[in-house]
Design an enzyme around this catalytic site. Structure first.
Site: not given
Ligand code: NAD
Ligand code: 0WE
Length: 259
Positions: A13, A20, A65, A95, A155, A162, A193-195
């Site tokens: 990831g 993260i 994955v 998503a 969300y 989750k 993050t990117l997500a």
């Molecule tokens: P991130 O964008 O840095 O990491 C998300 C990763 O998911 C990326 O490396 C992406 O390539 C990978 N991914 C998505 N689809 C995939 C697939 N089909 N196969 C393999 N990899 C795939 O963002 P992040 O915030 O570091 O997210 C890491 C984890 O932390 C996630 O589970 C996210 O839900 C969770 N999280 C994020 C936050 C937040 O606020 N950013 C808070 C709580 C939990």
């Molecule tokens: O788990 C997450 C984000 C996961 C995520 C993010 C994306 C953005 C780009 C999953 N799928 C996608 N698909 C994309 O196309 N978080 C915990 C971060 C997050 O996302 C939110 C939040 C928070 C916090 C979305 C809505 C509201 C709050």
């Protein structure tokens, strides 16, 4: 002397240095662990390999994955180059963007299935593929978010995914406990993050969090990394099936309000 000297870790990831997963990689490496990386193919050459090299890692393998053959390939490669796996980190989710805005009721069947497949089932698939290389004392960790438990605007389908992921943690902990393998989740507060980029309303939610959370600050990937050290190490030897909050206390509030 590090808490993780000689431990072999595989992290799924990392997208970039804001991920993260990268905070976890740095923290575990700082305690003496050897780190391998797997990420989606498109990120490997530009983003992941340079980061891996900065920690002296040579194991960098692509994996989507959603594809069983990708998962099998990564663990076969790991087995060829390593004698066992002590820590597996699952830090990925996905998503459709259109499902992270508006009303949850409008989630499509395929959008729901996609979020479950990438964000929850993948923990089960990775864990099963890793099993032959895990041993007593091995630790598996994943990342979750408060939207699994309480409604967080937008969300939506990810909150349901989750919730499913957290249940997977409990069932996997029960399956693997007799083998001495632990499975836990870290529930992190919002991180930029990117997500999180481009999520509607994320900026305000991120800013408000620091005004409301008991510790009055946003959390960092270094904060998550330190809790990951605890969960990866023997410090947490009797902890399994748990969700540990790295959220500055946000989740204990009944009525979250700023001063
Ligand atoms: P991130 O964008 O840095 O990491 C998300 C990763 O998911 C990326 O490396 C992406 O390539 C990978 N991914 C998505 N689809 C995939 C697939 N089909 N196969 C393999 N990899 C795939 O963002 P992040 O915030 O570091 O997210 C890491 C984890 O932390 C996630 O589970 C996210 O839900 C969770 N999280 C994020 C936050 C937040 O606020 N950013 C808070 C709580 C939990
Ligand atoms: O788990 C997450 C984000 C996961 C995520 C993010 C994306 C953005 C780009 C999953 N799928 C996608 N698909 C994309 O196309 N978080 C915990 C971060 C997050 O996302 C939110 C939040 C928070 C916090 C979305 C809505 C509201 C709050």
């Amino acid at each position: 002397m590090g808490l993780l000297d000689g431990k072999r870790v595989l992290i799924f990831g990392v997208a970039n240095d804001h991920s993260i997963a990268w905070g976890i990689a740095q923290a575990l490496h700082g305690e003496g662990a050897e780190i391998g990386f797997s990420s989606v193919e498109s990120l490997i050459d530009k983003r992941v390999r340079p980061l891996a090299e900065s920690l002296g890692s040579t194991f960098v393998e692509p994996c989507d994955v959603q594809r069983d053959e990708d998962i099998d390939r990564v663990f076969n490669r790991w087995g060829e180059t390593h004698d066992g796996l002590d820590v597996l980190v699952h830090a990925l989710a996905f998503a459709k963007r259109e499902d992270l805005t508006g009303r949850f009721i409008d989630t499509s069947r395929d959008g729901f299935a996609l979020a479950q497949d990438v964000s929850a089932y993948s923990l089960v698939g990775l864990t099963r593929a890793a099993m032959p290389q895990l041993r007593r004392g091995s630790s598996i960790l994943t990342l979750t978010y408060y939207g699994a438990e309480k409604v967080v605007a937008n969300y939506n389908v990810m909150g349901v995914a989750k919730a499913s992921l957290e249940a997977c943690v409990r069932y996997l902990a029960a399956d693997l406990g007799p083998d001495g393998i632990r499975v836990n989740a870290i529930s992190a507060g919002p991180v930029r993050t990117l997500a999180a980029a481009g999520i509607g309303g994320f900026k305000k939610m991120y800013a408000d969090f620091a005004d409301v959370a008991p510790l009055r600050a946003n959390i960092t990937i270094e904060d998550v990394g330190r809790t990951a050290v605890y969960l990866a190490s023997d410090l947490s030897s009797a902890v399994t099936g748990e969700v540990i909050y790295v959220d500055g206390g946000f989740s204990v509030l009944g009525v979250p309000t700023a001063d």
